[in-house]
Design a protein around this motif. Sequence first.
Motif, PDB file in Angstrom:
ATOM      1  N   UNK A 229       0.806  -1.221   0.000  1.00 59.53           N
ATOM      2  CA  UNK A 229       0.000   0.000   0.000  1.00 59.53           C
ATOM      3  C   UNK A 229       0.837   1.268   0.000  1.00 59.53           C
ATOM      4  N   UNK A 230       1.918   1.273   0.768  1.00 54.18           N
ATOM      5  CA  UNK A 230       2.673   2.497   0.964  1.00 54.18           C
ATOM      6  C   UNK A 230       3.647   2.751  -0.184  1.00 54.18           C
ATOM      7  N   UNK A 231       3.645   3.966  -0.675  1.00 51.30           N
ATOM      8  CA  UNK A 231       4.585   4.386  -1.708  1.00 51.30           C
ATOM      9  C   UNK A 231       5.859   4.894  -1.047  1.00 51.30           C
ATOM     10  N   UNK A 232       6.826   5.316  -1.868  1.00 51.22           N
ATOM     11  CA  UNK A 232       8.078   5.827  -1.336  1.00 51.22           C
ATOM     12  C   UNK A 232       7.818   6.935  -0.318  1.00 51.22           C
ATOM     13  N   UNK A 233       8.452   6.827   0.829  1.00 53.81           N
ATOM     14  CA  UNK A 233       8.284   7.815   1.886  1.00 53.81           C
ATOM     15  C   UNK A 233       7.169   7.491   2.848  1.00 53.81           C
ATOM     16  N   UNK A 234       6.318   6.490   2.525  1.00 51.34           N
ATOM     17  CA  UNK A 234       5.258   6.086   3.438  1.00 51.34           C
ATOM     18  C   UNK A 234       5.828   5.460   4.699  1.00 51.34           C
ATOM     19  N   UNK A 235       5.140   5.644   5.809  1.00 55.46           N
ATOM     20  CA  UNK A 235       5.679   5.220   7.104  1.00 55.46           C
ATOM     21  C   UNK A 235       4.799   4.137   7.741  1.00 55.46           C
ATOM     22  N   UNK A 255      15.185  -8.262   6.470  1.00 56.35           N
ATOM     23  CA  UNK A 255      15.221  -9.689   6.119  1.00 56.35           C
ATOM     24  C   UNK A 255      16.566 -10.350   6.367  1.00 56.35           C
ATOM     25  N   UNK A 256      17.642  -9.570   6.372  1.00 58.47           N
ATOM     26  CA  UNK A 256      18.961 -10.159   6.606  1.00 58.47           C
ATOM     27  C   UNK A 256      19.050 -10.785   7.993  1.00 58.47           C
ATOM     28  N   UNK A 257      18.219 -10.312   8.943  1.00 60.77           N
ATOM     29  CA  UNK A 257      18.251 -10.863  10.296  1.00 60.77           C
ATOM     30  C   UNK A 257      17.840 -12.327  10.303  1.00 60.77           C
ATOM     31  N   UNK A 258      16.946 -12.717   9.374  1.00 59.10           N
ATOM     32  CA  UNK A 258      16.477 -14.082   9.340  1.00 59.10           C
ATOM     33  C   UNK A 258      17.089 -14.917   8.239  1.00 59.10           C
ATOM     34  N   UNK A 259      18.016 -14.328   7.490  1.00 49.14           N
ATOM     35  CA  UNK A 259      18.615 -15.049   6.359  1.00 49.14           C
ATOM     36  C   UNK A 259      19.741 -15.959   6.840  1.00 49.14           C
ATOM     37  N   UNK A 260      19.935 -17.087   6.161  1.00 50.05           N
ATOM     38  CA  UNK A 260      21.044 -17.966   6.530  1.00 50.05           C
ATOM     39  C   UNK A 260      22.383 -17.255   6.345  1.00 50.05           C
ATOM     40  N   UNK A 261      23.339 -17.573   7.194  1.00 49.32           N
ATOM     41  CA  UNK A 261      24.670 -16.996   7.081  1.00 49.32           C
ATOM     42  C   UNK A 261      25.362 -17.515   5.828  1.00 49.32           C
ATOM     43  N   UNK A 262      25.939 -16.605   5.060  1.00 44.04           N
ATOM     44  CA  UNK A 262      26.632 -16.995   3.833  1.00 44.04           C
ATOM     45  C   UNK A 262      28.078 -17.370   4.138  1.00 44.04           C
ATOM     46  N   UNK A 263      28.520 -18.459   3.549  1.00 45.19           N
ATOM     47  CA  UNK A 263      29.909 -18.878   3.700  1.00 45.19           C
ATOM     48  C   UNK A 263      30.798 -18.004   2.807  1.00 45.19           C
ATOM     49  N   UNK A 264      31.909 -17.560   3.359  1.00 47.83           N
ATOM     50  CA  UNK A 264      32.822 -16.726   2.572  1.00 47.83           C
ATOM     51  C   UNK A 264      33.547 -17.540   1.510  1.00 47.83           C
ATOM     52  N   UNK A 265      33.439 -18.872   1.587  1.00 46.32           N
ATOM     53  CA  UNK A 265      34.102 -19.741   0.627  1.00 46.32           C
ATOM     54  C   UNK A 265      33.229 -20.035  -0.597  1.00 46.32           C
ATOM     55  N   UNK A 274      16.602  -3.008  -0.232  1.00 43.34           N
ATOM     56  CA  UNK A 274      15.726  -2.931   0.935  1.00 43.34           C
ATOM     57  C   UNK A 274      14.422  -2.217   0.622  1.00 43.34           C
ATOM     58  N   UNK A 275      13.358  -2.718   1.204  1.00 41.37           N
ATOM     59  CA  UNK A 275      12.044  -2.078   1.034  1.00 41.37           C
ATOM     60  C   UNK A 275      11.784  -1.019   2.091  1.00 41.37           C
ATOM     61  N   UNK A 306       9.144   3.603   3.774  1.00 38.97           N
ATOM     62  CA  UNK A 306       9.125   2.851   2.517  1.00 38.97           C
ATOM     63  C   UNK A 306      10.121   3.436   1.510  1.00 38.97           C
ATOM     64  N   UNK A 307      10.845   2.541   0.838  1.00 40.43           N
ATOM     65  CA  UNK A 307      11.785   2.945  -0.205  1.00 40.43           C
ATOM     66  C   UNK A 307      11.114   2.813  -1.577  1.00 40.43           C
ATOM     67  N   UNK A 308      11.908   2.952  -2.619  1.00 42.52           N
ATOM     68  CA  UNK A 308      11.374   2.828  -3.983  1.00 42.52           C
ATOM     69  C   UNK A 308      11.318   1.385  -4.460  1.00 42.52           C
ATOM     70  N   UNK A 309      11.915   0.456  -3.727  1.00 43.27           N
ATOM     71  CA  UNK A 309      11.958  -0.946  -4.156  1.00 43.27           C
ATOM     72  C   UNK A 309      10.547  -1.520  -4.237  1.00 43.27           C
ATOM     73  N   UNK A 310      10.253  -2.340  -5.248  1.00 42.74           N
ATOM     74  CA  UNK A 310       8.914  -2.905  -5.386  1.00 42.74           C
ATOM     75  C   UNK A 310       8.566  -3.816  -4.216  1.00 42.74           C
ATOM     76  N   UNK A 311       7.294  -3.883  -3.898  1.00 44.03           N
ATOM     77  CA  UNK A 311       6.832  -4.725  -2.791  1.00 44.03           C
ATOM     78  C   UNK A 311       7.126  -6.193  -3.071  1.00 44.03           C
TER      79      UNK A 311
END
Length: 328
Positions: A229-235, A255-265, A274-275, A306-311
């Motif tokens: 619903x919210x466009x860019x700048x919506x809170x 979302x990075x808080x719940x994402x699996x840790x990436x291996x540096x290898x 980010x949205x 809200x950023x400009x990234x699509x929902x």
Amino acid sequence: MSEPKGSDSQAPHVPVLLAEVLGALAPLEGARILDGTFGAGGYSRALLEAGASVLAVDRDPSVLPHAERLSADFPNRFKFVPGTFSNLDELADGPVDGVVLDIGVSSMQLDQAARGFSFMQEGPLDMRMSSDGESAADLVNSLAESDLANLLFAFGEERKSRRIASAVVAARANAPIATTTQLARLIEKTIGRKPGDAHPATRSFQALRIAVNGEFDQLVGGLFASERLLAEGGRLAVVTFHSLEDRIVKRFFDPEKGAPTQSRHLPQVMLEAPRWDRAGKALKAGAAELGRNPRSRSATLRAGVRTTAPARVMSYAGLGVPLSRGAA
């Protein structure tokens, strides 16, 4: 149990973290705000008094007298729509500048014994925020013992869930468990109560209420509906009252808080844009508010812009939503 967010009195209700919510949604003069959990109208009234227009949503028909009072006080800037906040983007009749969600049970619901939310008052074991679907009594008297134990553990973080479920199944073999105090006494007898501790039925009642009302589904749906619903700048400002809800909101904003840790290898996976901006910081009640209202101690506010990234497409992945086979 989630703390109350409303009041059934005629006096204007001051909800928790009000100043912080207003600050997160500012500027409010001329803004259009959607209050997705209207309750007794505390946030809506404050938003209206700050110069905003408000579209309010709630599925509980008992809130109508509060909505009618605000309609009379602010006839040109307030509108109420019955419904659930999980599809608030469909209920909105145009763009909005901000959304506020106050997750949990209201004082109105707790104070009415006939609603069956409170273990402190004798009433039918109901807990439905609307009149539809299964009641808490239906779940308590029909779920298999293992499913009931899983529900109490997943949604209430009740560590003694298996003992409680076993006691419930044994008791209902003689007669259905029909009232709030009947269930509360059974739980207290089963797991005991230490002086100074919360009532032993607290977590079980929370779990049943969440299951009956599909609260985690509603929360996830409302978060993604706000993003659509919210466009860019919506809170978006979300107030929660226990760790399970707060974890979902935190991971939704970041979302990075719940994402699996990436291996540096291994080849690194590119993260999506980010949205939400300025999101994730948890705000708690200050000493002054805690002094006025001890119930605010468990309230947490998280907000974002809200950023400009699509929902995103709605997904439970990475949000840490508890799962229970016995959930409604």
